[in-house]
Scaffold this motif. Structure first.
Motif, PDB file in Angstrom:
ATOM      1  N   GLU A 213       0.787  -1.230   0.000  1.00  0.00           N
ATOM      2  CA  GLU A 213       0.000   0.000   0.000  1.00  0.00           C
ATOM      3  C   GLU A 213       0.820   1.282   0.000  1.00  0.00           C
ATOM      4  O   GLU A 213       0.378   2.284  -0.558  1.00  0.00           O
ATOM      5  N   ASP A 214       1.979   1.281   0.663  1.00  0.00           N
ATOM      6  CA  ASP A 214       2.696   2.552   0.832  1.00  0.00           C
ATOM      7  C   ASP A 214       4.110   2.284   1.343  1.00  0.00           C
ATOM      8  O   ASP A 214       4.395   2.435   2.524  1.00  0.00           O
TER       9      ASP A 214
ATOM     10  N   LYS B  39       6.743   3.925   1.200  1.00  0.00           N
ATOM     11  CA  LYS B  39       7.452   5.089   1.741  1.00  0.00           C
ATOM     12  C   LYS B  39       6.764   5.660   2.981  1.00  0.00           C
ATOM     13  O   LYS B  39       7.045   6.788   3.382  1.00  0.00           O
ATOM     14  N   PHE B  40       5.870   4.897   3.591  1.00  0.00           N
ATOM     15  CA  PHE B  40       5.071   5.385   4.721  1.00  0.00           C
ATOM     16  C   PHE B  40       5.906   6.056   5.800  1.00  0.00           C
ATOM     17  O   PHE B  40       5.563   7.126   6.279  1.00  0.00           O
TER      18      PHE B  40
ATOM     19  N   HIS C  20       7.493   9.722   4.369  1.00  0.00           N
ATOM     20  CA  HIS C  20       6.767  10.905   3.894  1.00  0.00           C
ATOM     21  C   HIS C  20       5.941  11.562   4.999  1.00  0.00           C
ATOM     22  O   HIS C  20       5.808  11.036   6.087  1.00  0.00           O
TER      23      HIS C  20
ATOM     24  N   ASP D  19       2.704  11.476  -0.817  1.00  0.00           N
ATOM     25  CA  ASP D  19       3.844  11.056  -1.625  1.00  0.00           C
ATOM     26  C   ASP D  19       3.799  11.896  -2.899  1.00  0.00           C
ATOM     27  O   ASP D  19       3.116  11.567  -3.868  1.00  0.00           O
TER      28      ASP D  19
ATOM     29  N   GLN E 220       4.514  10.282  -6.335  1.00  0.00           N
ATOM     30  CA  GLN E 220       3.404   9.461  -6.834  1.00  0.00           C
ATOM     31  C   GLN E 220       2.228  10.324  -7.292  1.00  0.00           C
ATOM     32  O   GLN E 220       1.574  10.012  -8.283  1.00  0.00           O
TER      33      GLN E 220
ATOM     34  N   SER F  65      -2.668   7.375  -3.463  1.00  0.00           N
ATOM     35  CA  SER F  65      -2.949   7.604  -2.051  1.00  0.00           C
ATOM     36  C   SER F  65      -2.000   6.841  -1.141  1.00  0.00           C
ATOM     37  O   SER F  65      -1.770   5.643  -1.308  1.00  0.00           O
ATOM     38  N   THR F  66      -1.493   7.556  -0.159  1.00  0.00           N
ATOM     39  CA  THR F  66      -0.687   6.947   0.888  1.00  0.00           C
ATOM     40  C   THR F  66      -1.620   6.281   1.901  1.00  0.00           C
ATOM     41  O   THR F  66      -2.835   6.460   1.849  1.00  0.00           O
ATOM     42  N   ILE F  67      -1.051   5.555   2.833  1.00  0.00           N
ATOM     43  CA  ILE F  67      -1.854   4.967   3.905  1.00  0.00           C
ATOM     44  C   ILE F  67      -2.573   6.067   4.679  1.00  0.00           C
ATOM     45  O   ILE F  67      -3.748   5.927   5.019  1.00  0.00           O
TER      46      ILE F  67
ATOM     47  N   GLN G  39      -5.477   7.172   2.610  1.00  0.00           N
ATOM     48  CA  GLN G  39      -6.521   6.144   2.628  1.00  0.00           C
ATOM     49  C   GLN G  39      -7.276   6.170   3.955  1.00  0.00           C
ATOM     50  O   GLN G  39      -8.498   5.997   3.986  1.00  0.00           O
TER      51      GLN G  39
END
Length: 181
Positions: A71-72, A74-75, A78, A82, A85, A104-106, A109
């Motif tokens: 899902e992400d 780079k959580f 960032h 992101d 992206q 969408s990042t976590i 979301q």
């Protein structure tokens, strides 16, 4: 035009939810849970909601890793968005003339699931970005991930890692193997 843009920006900012309660309290429900309940009732069905909150420490590290990778990735790096992206998605969407790809990042979301809808409305996306920034400003990364793992829908009416682990594998979220995750 400037006044209209200012009015829209002010409206969006003023209607952005306060997320500070999430520091200590789990959400009682989410916009997506409420949406699924309305959809079920519209079909004449009883809404289904299976959920059991568990602490981050009681979720398998295998599942945490699997979610981050899919899902992400780079959580942890960032600030909730992101930008690379987002830029790539905008380019692709402009080329195709449609909303073909998301970014969408976590955190984004989570913002959408907690407070918004799945619509592709650009104003909804702006609100999502603002809420994501507020989540990142008010909560630790670990807390954001804990809430996400506890409220995301993992199947029809199955919300959160604990409910999903029990529903699909008959084990707690803490006991999920790498393969199950």
């Amino acid at each position: 035009i400037v006044a209209a843009l200012f009015a829209v920006a002010a409206y969006v900012y003023l209607t952005t939810p306060d997320v500070r309660y999430l520091r200590t309290d789990p959400p009682k429900s989410t916009a997506f849970m409420d949406l699924r309940a309305r959809e079920a009732r519209a079909k004449g069905e009883k809404p289904k909601r299976v959920q059991q909150w568990v602490a981050y420490s009681r979720i398998s590290p295998h599942l945490v890793r699997a979610v981050l990778v899919t899902e992400d990735s780079k959580f942890w790096q960032h600030d909730g968005l992101d930008y690379e992206q987002i830029r790539e998605s905008m380019e692709i969407n402009l080329e195709r003339g449609e909303f073909a790809r998301g970014a969408s990042t976590i955190t984004q979301q989570l913002a959408k699931n907690l407070f918004l809808s799945p619509s592709k409305n650009p104003l909804r996306k702006v609100r999502e970005l603002l809420i994501a920034r507020r989540l990142e400003a008010e909560l630790s990364k670990r807390r954001i991930l804990e809430i996400y793992l506890n409220v995301i829908e993992w199947g029809n009416g199955v919300f959160g890692a604990e409910a999903a682990a029990r529903h699909y594998y008959g084990v707690s979220a803490a006991r999920l193997s790498a393969e199950q995750a």
